[in-house]
Design a protein around this motif. Structure first.
Motif, short mmCIF file in Angstrom:
data_model
loop_
_atom_site.label_atom_id
_atom_site.label_comp_id
_atom_site.label_asym_id
_atom_site.label_seq_id
_atom_site.Cartn_x
_atom_site.Cartn_y
_atom_site.Cartn_z
N ALA A 34 0.95 -1.24 -0.05
CA ALA A 34 0.04 -0.11 0.03
C ALA A 34 0.79 1.28 0.09
O ALA A 34 1.92 1.21 0.75
CB ALA A 34 -0.90 0.20 1.18
N TYR A 35 0.78 2.08 -0.90
CA TYR A 35 1.45 3.49 -0.73
C TYR A 35 0.40 4.61 -0.38
O TYR A 35 -0.64 4.85 -0.76
CB TYR A 35 1.75 3.81 -2.10
N ASN A 36 0.66 5.22 0.69
CA ASN A 36 -0.33 6.00 1.44
C ASN A 36 0.42 7.34 1.39
O ASN A 36 1.44 7.86 1.31
CB ASN A 36 -0.41 5.65 2.92
N SER A 45 -5.02 6.13 0.07
CA SER A 45 -4.02 4.90 -0.33
C SER A 45 -4.18 4.36 -1.58
O SER A 45 -5.18 4.41 -2.17
CB SER A 45 -4.34 3.54 0.72
N ASN A 46 -3.13 3.83 -2.08
CA ASN A 46 -3.19 2.93 -3.38
C ASN A 46 -2.66 1.61 -2.91
O ASN A 46 -1.70 1.52 -2.13
CB ASN A 46 -2.14 3.28 -4.44
N GLY A 48 -1.73 -2.41 -4.06
CA GLY A 48 -1.34 -3.55 -5.19
C GLY A 48 -0.51 -4.60 -4.91
O GLY A 48 0.00 -4.85 -3.65
N MET A 83 1.29 7.50 -9.19
CA MET A 83 0.55 7.09 -7.98
C MET A 83 0.28 8.39 -6.95
O MET A 83 -0.55 8.40 -6.45
CB MET A 83 1.35 5.98 -7.27
N ASN A 86 -2.50 10.35 -8.35
CA ASN A 86 -3.90 9.56 -7.65
C ASN A 86 -4.18 9.88 -6.36
O ASN A 86 -5.36 10.20 -6.18
CB ASN A 86 -3.75 7.99 -8.23
N LEU A 87 -3.06 9.61 -5.50
CA LEU A 87 -3.37 10.02 -4.26
C LEU A 87 -3.82 11.51 -3.84
O LEU A 87 -4.74 11.77 -3.06
CB LEU A 87 -2.04 9.66 -3.31
N GLN A 90 -7.34 11.75 -4.82
CA GLN A 90 -8.27 11.12 -3.76
C GLN A 90 -8.52 12.12 -2.44
O GLN A 90 -9.58 12.13 -2.13
CB GLN A 90 -7.83 9.87 -3.32
#
Length: 109
Positions: A34-36, A45-46, A48, A83, A86-87, A90
C-alpha cells in the motif's frame, strides 16, 4: 494559513515466497503493498501487488531482507509520480466531495 505537507509512506503487508528456487530459500515472488498519503486530517491509499523477478546476482537472503530493500524494488519499477497524482486526487475529493455514495439508499418501509 500554514501549508500542510503531504506525507507519503509504504506499507508492505505481505511477501509471497517460494520455499526453494534455484538453490535459494524463501525467494520473494510477490510483494503486497500500500502506498499512502496523509495531508493533515485526510489520507488516501493505493494498494496493489508487484511480481518480483528472480535475479541470482542481486538476490538478498530473506533473513537479511529489509523494508528498504523491498521499497527500493517497488520504487524502481512502479510509476510513483502517477501514484502520487492519484493520491492527491483522492485527497482533493475528500476535501471537497463531488459525489456521494449511499450504502443504505432507501427509507425504511
Amino acid at each position: 494559513m500554514a501549508k500542510i505537507d503531504k506525507i507519503y509512506s509504504w506499507n508492505i503487508s505481505a511477501l509471497d515466497t517460494y520455499p526453494s528456487k534455484e538453490g535459494k530459500e524463501d525467494v520473494v515472488y510477490t510483494i503486497h503493498w500500500a502506498y499512502n498519503c496523509t495531508e493533515g486530517e485526510f489520507s488516501a491509499s493505493n494498494i496493489g501487488t508487484y511480481s518480483v523477478s528472480f535475479d541470482e546476482n542481486s538476490f538478498i537472503e530473506y533473513k537479511d531482507l529489509k523494508k528498504s530493500d523491498v521499497v527500493g524494488w517497488l520504487e524502481a519499477n512502479l510509476d510513483i509520480d502517477s501514484m502520487k497524482e492519484n493520491l492527491i486526487s483522492q485527497i482533493a475529493e475528500l476535501k471537497i466531495p463531488t459525489s456521494k455514495t449511499y450504502s443504505s439508499p432507501f427509507a425504511e418501509e
